[in-house]
Design an enzyme around this catalytic site. Structure first.
Site, PDB file in Angstrom:
ATOM      1  N   ILE A   1     -14.561  -6.583   2.497  1.00 21.90           N
ATOM      2  CA  ILE A   1     -15.380  -5.585   1.808  1.00 21.90           C
ATOM      3  C   ILE A   1     -15.904  -4.677   2.914  1.00 21.90           C
ATOM      4  CG2 ILE A   1     -17.402  -7.144   1.816  1.00 21.90           C
ATOM      5  CD1 ILE A   1     -18.371  -5.720  -0.731  1.00 21.90           C
ATOM      6  N   SER A   2     -15.705  -3.376   2.768  1.00 20.94           N
ATOM      7  CA  SER A   2     -15.992  -2.446   3.851  1.00 20.94           C
ATOM      8  C   SER A   2     -17.477  -2.401   4.203  1.00 20.94           C
ATOM      9  CB  SER A   2     -15.531  -1.034   3.474  1.00 20.94           C
ATOM     10  OG  SER A   2     -14.134  -0.988   3.384  1.00 20.94           O
TER      11      SER A   2
END
EC number: 2.1.1.77
Length: 212
Positions: free
Chosen positions: A62-63
């Site tokens: 997840i960025s």
């Protein structure tokens, strides 16, 4: 469940990314509204509001919230814009785009992530169109788009995606192999494109094909 504590942690995260250079109030508001902890397994919730990337399985992350905000800010989204997202991943970036009023078309190559995000986001109240497919090919049947955002590092700029931009629209893409340069490509006319560079980032690689 979204508690007062979660909201407080999100407010602190918003202040942190604002200090790092995110100036668009619409982007900051969207980051402040999306309950990022809901994209995490319960045992990892304490990491949800740190400004860091985090593993989500299938070799993906997840960025980092700053990176999500940075790419989103470069898109200059207007309410109602049709945005193609290449790499649904956890769905967090897509939720931020929907929060900003975009009509989102999101494509993911890994079935595991596609199934997870296409179930989770509607449960959270985020309505968008999900597709299992090869991001390099995009979604020509729904083109042209008012913006394209790539959430993985591409070795070069995919020409097929450039041709899915509307005139005047931009694609935000990290380009490079080990580290990437964030690039905004704008379609100036049917045959002309302009390019701007916005510094170095690190993403998981953008891969071809579909993993079923």
């Amino acid at each position: 469940m979204d508690t007062f504590r979660h909201k407080g942690l999100r407010n602190r995260l918003v202040q942190e990314i604002a200090q790092k250079g995110i100036t668009c109030n619409k982007v900051l508001r969207a980051i402040g509204n999306v309950p990022r902890h809901m994209f995490f397994e319960s045992s990892f919730i304490q990491f949800a509001y740190q400004d860091k990337a985090f593993p989500i399985g299938a070799g993906q992350t997840i960025s980092q919230p700053f990176t999500v905000a940075f790419q989103t800010q470069l898109l200059n989204i207007k309410r109602g814009d049709r945005i193609l997202e290449v790499g649904t991943g956890s769905g967090y970036q897509a939720a931020v785009l929907v929060e900003m009023g975009a009509k989102v078309f999101s494509i993911e190559r890994q079935r595991e992530l596609y199934l997870k995000s296409s179930k989770l986001l509607p449960q959270m109240g985020y309505q968008l169109s999900f597709f299992l497919g090869d991001g390099y090919k995009g979604l020509p049947q729904f083109a042209p788009f008012d913006g394209i955002i790539i959430t993985a590092g591409a070795p070069d700029i995919p020409e097929e995606l450039l041709l899915q931009l509307a005139i005047g629209a931009s694609m935000i893409i990290p380009v490079g192999r080990k580290t990437q340069t964030m690039i905004r490509v704008t379609r100036v006319s049917e045959t002309e494109f302009s390019q701007e560079d916005f510094g170095k980032f690190e993403f998981v690689p953008m891969l071809k094909g579909v993993v079923k």
